[in-house]
Design a protein around this motif. Structure first.
Motif, mmCIF file in Angstrom:
data_model
loop_
_atom_site.group_PDB
_atom_site.id
_atom_site.type_symbol
_atom_site.label_atom_id
_atom_site.label_comp_id
_atom_site.label_asym_id
_atom_site.label_seq_id
_atom_site.Cartn_x
_atom_site.Cartn_y
_atom_site.Cartn_z
ATOM 1 N N THR A 111 0.872 -1.098 -0.103
ATOM 2 C CA THR A 111 -0.058 -0.028 0.097
ATOM 3 C C THR A 111 0.787 1.321 0.023
ATOM 4 O OG1 THR A 111 -0.126 -0.309 2.423
ATOM 5 C CG2 THR A 111 -2.046 -0.852 1.109
ATOM 6 N N ASN A 112 2.258 1.200 -0.247
ATOM 7 C CA ASN A 112 3.040 2.290 -0.019
ATOM 8 C C ASN A 112 3.067 2.713 -1.500
ATOM 9 O OD1 ASN A 112 5.890 3.666 -0.577
ATOM 10 N ND2 ASN A 112 5.771 3.449 1.805
ATOM 11 N N ASP A 113 2.733 4.214 -1.812
ATOM 12 C CA ASP A 113 2.715 4.646 -3.025
ATOM 13 C C ASP A 113 4.192 5.391 -3.090
ATOM 14 O OD1 ASP A 113 0.065 4.246 -3.660
ATOM 15 O OD2 ASP A 113 -0.596 5.996 -3.277
ATOM 16 N N LYS A 114 4.924 5.109 -4.275
ATOM 17 C CA LYS A 114 6.187 5.580 -4.360
ATOM 18 C C LYS A 114 6.514 7.190 -4.577
ATOM 19 C CE LYS A 114 10.405 5.174 -7.166
ATOM 20 N NZ LYS A 114 11.012 4.770 -8.489
ATOM 21 N N GLY A 115 6.952 7.710 -3.403
ATOM 22 C CA GLY A 115 7.161 9.269 -3.297
ATOM 23 C C GLY A 115 6.048 9.821 -2.622
ATOM 24 N N GLU A 116 5.330 9.121 -2.110
ATOM 25 C CA GLU A 116 4.091 9.779 -1.176
ATOM 26 C C GLU A 116 3.689 8.863 -0.123
ATOM 27 O OE1 GLU A 116 0.724 11.438 -3.039
ATOM 28 O OE2 GLU A 116 1.793 12.712 -4.367
ATOM 29 N N GLU A 117 4.051 7.651 -0.261
ATOM 30 C CA GLU A 117 3.614 6.714 0.835
ATOM 31 C C GLU A 117 2.185 6.492 0.863
ATOM 32 O OE1 GLU A 117 7.067 6.895 4.179
ATOM 33 O OE2 GLU A 117 6.365 8.689 3.813
ATOM 34 N N ASN A 118 1.383 7.360 1.666
ATOM 35 C CA ASN A 118 -0.111 7.197 1.711
ATOM 36 C C ASN A 118 -0.466 6.116 2.369
ATOM 37 O OD1 ASN A 118 -0.961 9.824 0.358
ATOM 38 N ND2 ASN A 118 -0.784 8.774 -1.815
ATOM 39 N N ASN A 119 0.289 5.548 3.200
ATOM 40 C CA ASN A 119 -0.255 4.406 4.150
ATOM 41 C C ASN A 119 0.372 4.549 5.465
ATOM 42 O OD1 ASN A 119 2.614 4.100 3.806
ATOM 43 N ND2 ASN A 119 2.326 1.774 3.274
ATOM 44 N N LEU A 120 0.796 6.035 5.844
ATOM 45 C CA LEU A 120 1.353 5.804 7.186
ATOM 46 C C LEU A 120 0.145 5.920 8.299
ATOM 47 C CD1 LEU A 120 4.377 8.312 6.613
ATOM 48 C CD2 LEU A 120 4.127 5.830 6.381
ATOM 49 N N TYR A 121 0.344 5.880 9.652
ATOM 50 C CA TYR A 121 -0.709 5.744 10.538
ATOM 51 C C TYR A 121 -1.979 5.152 10.292
ATOM 52 C CZ TYR A 121 1.489 9.195 14.034
ATOM 53 O OH TYR A 121 2.243 9.730 14.759
ATOM 54 N N PRO A 122 -1.715 3.847 9.683
ATOM 55 C CA PRO A 122 -2.810 2.839 9.331
ATOM 56 C C PRO A 122 -4.251 3.066 10.189
ATOM 57 C CG PRO A 122 -1.046 1.429 9.742
ATOM 58 C CD PRO A 122 -0.425 2.867 9.996
ATOM 59 N N PHE A 123 -5.222 2.599 9.708
ATOM 60 C CA PHE A 123 -6.563 2.687 10.560
ATOM 61 C C PHE A 123 -6.517 1.040 10.919
ATOM 62 C CE2 PHE A 123 -8.184 5.986 7.361
ATOM 63 C CZ PHE A 123 -7.519 7.083 8.196
ATOM 64 N N VAL A 124 -6.368 1.258 12.408
ATOM 65 C CA VAL A 124 -6.239 -0.359 12.839
ATOM 66 C C VAL A 124 -7.637 -0.495 14.081
ATOM 67 C CG1 VAL A 124 -5.081 -2.268 14.405
ATOM 68 C CG2 VAL A 124 -4.134 -0.677 12.761
ATOM 69 N N PHE A 125 -8.555 -1.428 13.950
ATOM 70 C CA PHE A 125 -9.521 -1.831 14.750
ATOM 71 C C PHE A 125 -9.719 -3.208 15.248
ATOM 72 C CE2 PHE A 125 -11.208 1.506 11.919
ATOM 73 C CZ PHE A 125 -11.060 2.957 13.040
ATOM 74 N N LEU A 126 -9.959 -3.538 16.291
ATOM 75 C CA LEU A 126 -10.072 -4.947 16.736
ATOM 76 C C LEU A 126 -11.620 -5.390 16.172
ATOM 77 C CD1 LEU A 126 -9.162 -7.521 18.356
ATOM 78 C CD2 LEU A 126 -10.360 -6.047 20.590
ATOM 79 N N ASN A 127 -11.603 -6.312 15.576
ATOM 80 C CA ASN A 127 -12.881 -6.864 15.105
ATOM 81 C C ASN A 127 -13.558 -7.641 16.088
ATOM 82 O OD1 ASN A 127 -14.982 -7.419 13.362
ATOM 83 N ND2 ASN A 127 -13.930 -9.032 12.083
ATOM 84 N N VAL A 128 -14.804 -8.042 16.276
ATOM 85 C CA VAL A 128 -15.311 -8.847 17.181
ATOM 86 C C VAL A 128 -15.107 -10.201 17.284
ATOM 87 C CG1 VAL A 128 -17.397 -7.068 16.967
ATOM 88 C CG2 VAL A 128 -17.570 -9.180 15.452
#
Length: 549
Positions: A206-223
């Motif tokens: 998910t890392n876009d070259k030159g921009e990243e666009n994947n930092l601080y991913p959204f993480v949730f604990l599923n049920v």
């Protein structure tokens, strides 16, 4: 005295009063109300966490230069590796006391820039990573009634450097740290004997070259106990124990990124019907910036932010994103779960991206999202603030139902002059409409249990409240909210559980007993401290702290 002269004096007194710092109420309560709490706390609120003693720990970074708040008792930080000041006698962290509206300086020993954190089951703030000398540090803040506690640091507390990572509390009480800048892996805190990191190729993909666009991913604990991890424009469901991806979710329609620096925000929507075997969980992602916005903004071309939200049922066997349109385009937005199950979108910009000097057109008006309404009627714009909250802003929900807001520093150092958006040191509070006095007769007041009480899993629990107005028993519900760590437009560990009510009994003298059943498993609610509210006709009580164990 002549009538015109009297009118003139009244108007003059009104203007003088309104100009004073103590005149905190800035706008009407029709769709919310703003209060200026502090014109300056000395630092810019880049990271924020509410504690069980109703203190809020706030910090920015140690390499901003000298802050506007001195460390107490002649303390100084001596760090030869520091890029700004080798000897710094100013603070870069504070504890804000909500009840007294006062703050005190705290001392971080290493650089906490773009770090992450969460409240552990014992109520401590465990904060991880950062930049330079702070990249492998674990820091612990233990709240205390004496208000003289401070940061403690653990050198090499992490197995790998962690910068722009995301933390989440797991069902067993451990902390998982996910990603991400040049670290496409996850690890646990406290470290085990092997001190392993576990590769997560999804973060590289998910890392876009030159921009990243994947930092601080959204993480949730599923049920089901697995982790929903969203980065860039798509998500996976991860069995972190086996290090195995058990589900891959579709890309959000349109394919635009929603993660830093094309920063949107996300929430796990309130978990309801907790006794059902096929319990559903939904995630809402809002805002962000079109692909390429970071590069374009770096060249002075500020592209309009995204105006869409995407909602998905992550427990569905065949999940699909459903798109919605916000009233206002927004990048670097914060999404806060309110005690009544609504979502508040606040802060951010209308164009550009996250990063130094890269945002434009501040979005001053919060927006309320009502998840139970039909599409097309879910959003409601709230009254605006007067203070732009751009890159490096933060917010948190307080126990009394207000939302504390601070920060905004889109500069590499503190900069107060000759810039579009000066470094902001103030704190303000947004009061949602449910706090208006016209709802006082509907507002529950919790009598028992007392704050800091312990509750156990899957148990019938009685909550006694006073409600002075007419009670609609079918519209009474208890909710539990996990206090979240906020930075860079994401609230780590944010979770709201709707307990509903099993039975409401009238006790006389406006008192009512509400019987509820606590969450049945650690997957639904990891152990630790929660804010317990009672909501009546969408009007919440003040919260009390409870410890689930």
């Amino acid at each position: 005295m002549a009538i015109p002269t009297l009118i003139f004096l009244i108007l003059l007194l009104h203007l003088l009063f309104a100009s004073q710092p103590c005149h905190l109420i800035l706008t009407s309560a029709v769709d919310g109300r703003w209060q200026l709490l502090q014109t300056s706390i000395g630092i810019s609120a880049m990271h924020m966490q509410l504690l069980r003693n109703d203190g809020v720990v706030i910090f920015d970074r140690t390499d901003f230069g000298k802050s506007n708040l001195s460390l107490p008792n002649g303390k100084c930080r001596n760090d030869l590796s520091e890029g700004a000041l080798k000897v710094d006698c100013s603070a870069h962290s504070v504890e804000y006391d909500v009840s007294s509206n006062k703050f005190r300086a705290l001392m971080v020993q290493t650089n906490v820039w773009c770090s992450s954190g969460a409240i552990t089951p014992d109520g401590k703030l465990v904060q991880t990573g950062g930049f330079n000398d702070g990249e492998r540090r674990v820091r612990v803040f233990s709240p205390c009634s004496s208000r003289d506690c401070d940061w403690q640091e653990i050198p090499n507390g992490l197995a790998a450097r962690k910068w722009y990572a995301t933390n989440h509390i797991l069902p067993d009480g451990r902390l998982i740290i996910v990603g991400v800048r040049r670290q496409f892996n996850y690890e646990f805190s406290p470290k085990n004997i092997a001190a392993n990191t576990f590769n997560l190729p999804f973060l590289l993909e998910t890392n876009d070259k030159g921009e990243e666009n994947n930092l601080y991913p959204f993480v949730f604990l599923n049920v089901d106990g697995n982790l929903f991890i969203f980065a860039n424009n798509r998500a996976i469901l991860l069995d972190y124990v086996k290090n195995k991806v058990v589900k891959t979710y579709p890309t959000i329609p349109g394919g635009d990124p929603r993660s830093y620096p094309s920063t949107g925000s996300a929430v796990l929507l309130p978990l309801k019907n907790l006794k059902m075997a096929d319990l559903q969980a939904e995630v809402l992602v809002c805002g962000g910036a079109p692909k390429g916005s970071f590069a374009q903004a770096s060249r002075g071309n500020f592209i309009k932010a995204l105006k869409t939200c995407a909602r998905i049922t992550i427990t569905d066997p065949n999940p699909k994103w459903v798109m919605e349109t916000m009233p206002l385009a927004r990048v670097m937005d914060d999404m806060i779960l309110l005690p009544n199950g609504k979502v508040l979108l606040i802060n951010g910009a209308g164009s550009g991206s996250a990063g130094w000097e890269l945002g434009r057109n501040p979005v001053l008006s919060p927006v309320l999202y009502r998840p139970d309404r039909k599409i097309g009627s879910r959003f409601k714009t709230q009254i605006p603030t007067t203070i732009p909250r751009m890159y490096h802003s933060s917010a948190t929900l307080l126990r009394d139902g207000r939302v504390l807001v601070g920060g905004s520093n889109p500069h590499a150092f503190y900069n107060f002059t000759s810039v579009l958006f000066p470094t902001e040191l103030s704190l303000e509070a947004f009061s949602p409409t449910y706090l208006d006095s016209k709802f006082n007769d509907l507002r529950p007041k919790i009598i028992t249990p007392k704050s800091m009480s312990g509750i156990r899993y899957n148990k019938r629990t009685n909550i006694q409240v006073v409600i002075t107005g007419k009670v609609a028993e079918n519209l009474v519900s208890a909710t539990m909210l996990a206090p979240a760590f906020n930075t860079h437009s994401f609230f780590m560990n944010q979770r709201l559980l709707v307990l509903g009510n099993d039975k409401v009994t009238t006790c006389g003298n406006s008192a009512y007993n509400i019987e509820v059943t606590t969450p049945s498993t650690h997957n639904l609610a990891p152990p630790g401290f929660y804010l317990l509210f009672v909501v009546h006709q969408n009007i919440p009580s003040q919260g009390i702290w409870v410890k689930l164990r």
